[in-house]
Design an enzyme around this catalytic site. Structure first.
Site, short mmCIF file in Angstrom:
data_model
loop_
_atom_site.label_atom_id
_atom_site.label_comp_id
_atom_site.label_asym_id
_atom_site.label_seq_id
_atom_site.Cartn_x
_atom_site.Cartn_y
_atom_site.Cartn_z
N TYR A 98 0.80 -1.52 -0.23
CA TYR A 98 0.08 -0.07 -0.04
C TYR A 98 1.21 0.97 -0.29
O TYR A 98 0.69 2.29 -0.73
CB TYR A 98 -1.15 -0.46 1.90
CG TYR A 98 -2.16 -0.91 0.83
CD1 TYR A 98 -3.27 -0.23 0.22
CD2 TYR A 98 -1.76 -2.18 1.64
CE1 TYR A 98 -4.33 -0.88 -0.06
CE2 TYR A 98 -3.73 -3.50 0.97
CZ TYR A 98 -4.72 -2.41 0.52
OH TYR A 98 -5.56 -3.32 -0.23
N GLU A 140 -8.53 -7.13 5.14
CA GLU A 140 -7.61 -8.15 4.18
C GLU A 140 -7.19 -9.23 5.68
O GLU A 140 -6.51 -10.54 4.98
CB GLU A 140 -6.75 -8.02 3.08
CG GLU A 140 -6.92 -7.30 2.17
CD GLU A 140 -6.64 -6.41 1.21
OE1 GLU A 140 -5.12 -6.00 1.99
OE2 GLU A 140 -7.16 -5.75 1.03
#
Length: 396
Positions: A98, A140
């Site tokens: 990310y 997640e």
């Protein structure tokens, strides 16, 4: 949630960002893949990148998330986030990726919008990004934990124990764990990711719905050979599976993921699909038949012809097993003994309180969703699965 000051800045700049978002994402992907070419080879779908659909999906998700935050400051779009998180988990996306995306995305924003990106604007959109990224990372992480996955390493070897040519363009593969471990449980409607190594060395990944009964000890998928216009954007993985994978071969397969699953209860159901979108419906029908679901179940499917309708006999037989199940098939080719043309739900009786599950091409699902809304089915009771990038994310 988004702070009041940032919400005001995002609200005022959303039109400018929204109008440039596709230029931003195009530049972002160019920068990302130049810096990290292995992500294009081994994580992102090269076909979707070439066609531009992944770029539009990312643009839609960012715009939809930001819009939701400013319109609902005390809430967040959890349905959208769960859908993205399930896709990410099936690919093995890691938390440390990310910041990499953030770096190249915000460089692209600055390059496209130029002086309009003041420190105040940058800070507000930075807050949007990390709200979304941190929410996805948390979901997640839970999904990985539920499957016993460590360090986002989702891949496990499975052996192809049988292959069946369902139609000239669809083959089904029966899979069994090659490491002698148990097959992980799944819920009807979920999918697995399949990773294959292509001739150029790239390890490309695609998702395929599980089509068998959740209680089975083996797992089965059906793969349609994807062919682009004039050969453009042919499905690399589907063509590889059709051409090269036979009984006895090994595939790397992820645990099951996906949020399009049947809700518990005896509510009336509509299961509508088109083309290879029938695959999650088949697993749902297996589950409903096993439970002898007492409520009405309307099974709707659209295809070119009975010959192109993968697992057609199985589709019809499963619907017939239900105490109150009926099948309604539409084919483009006339003379099949079924409906001809496009799906028209005016001939399908829907009971009050019907829950609908849709899977197929976007035009099909939009058309069916519109008909359901016209018949009074609540929007909250219409669920859908998209094969590929979810281009509905930017839509209400």
């Amino acid at each position: 949630m988004l702070t009041g000051h940032s919400a005001a800045v995002v609200r005022s700049t959303l039109p400018a960002v929204g109008s440039a978002i596709e230029d931003i994402t195009e530049r972002f992907y160019g920068k990302l893949f130049a810096a990290r070419p292995e992500l294009l080879r081994n994580l992102f779908n090269r076909g979707n990148q070439a066609a531009g659909t992944q770029r539009r999906a990312l643009a839609g998700s960012i715009a939809a998330f930001a819009t939701y935050l400013v319109e609902h400051p005390d809430d967040r779009p959890d349905v959208m986030l769960r859908r993205i998180a399930h896709k990410h988990a099936s690919l093995g996306v890691r938390a440390d990726q990310y910041p990499v995306v953030h770096q190249h995305l915000f460089e692209a924003v600055a390059e496209v919008l130029g002086d309009a990106v003041t420190p105040e604007v940058a800070a507000a959109w930075d807050e949007v990004y990390w709200l979304m990224a941190n929410a996805l990372t948390a979901i997640e992480s839970r999904l990985y934990a539920e499957q016993g996955v460590l360090d986002a390493d989702v891949w496990r070897p499975w052996e192809v124990v049988d292959r069946t040519e369902e139609t000239p363009h669809v083959a089904s593969f029966l899979l069994c764990p090659a490491d002698d471990g148990p097959a992980p449980a799944f819920r009807a409607g979920q999918y697995v990711s399949v990773q294959v190594q292509l001739p150029d060395g790239a390890r490309q990944i695609r998702q395929y719905s599980l089509i068998g009964a959740p209680s089975a000890t083996t797992r089965a998928i059906a793969v349609k050979k994807v062919t682009g216009t004039s050969g453009d954007h042919d499905g690399e993985v589907s063509h590889h599976l059709h051409a090269h994978v036979r009984q006895g071969d090994l595939l790397h397969v992820s645990p099951p993921y996906g949020d399009l699953v049947l809700e518990p209860g005896d509510a009336p159901l509509l299961l509508a699909s088109a083309g290879i979108g029938c695959t999650p419906v088949l697993a749902m029908l297996e589950e409903l038949a096993s439970a002898a679901h007492p409520g009405p179940v309307r099974v709707v499917h659209a295809d070119r012809s009975p010959e192109s309708h993968a697992l057609c006999a199985h589709h019809e037989a499963l619907a017939a097993k239900l105490p109150a199940g009926t099948a309604h098939f539409w084919y483009e080719d006339p003379g099949s003994g079924h409906h001809t043309g496009r799906v028209g739900l005016s001939v399908v009786p829907l009971a009050p309180g019907t829950r609908a599950y849709l899977c197929g091409p976007l035009p099909f699902m939009r058309a069916v969703r519109g008909q359901l809304l016209d018949q009074g089915v609540a929007a909250a009771d219409i669920h859908y699965e998209v094969f590929g990038p979810d281009l509905w994310l930017a839509r209400p």
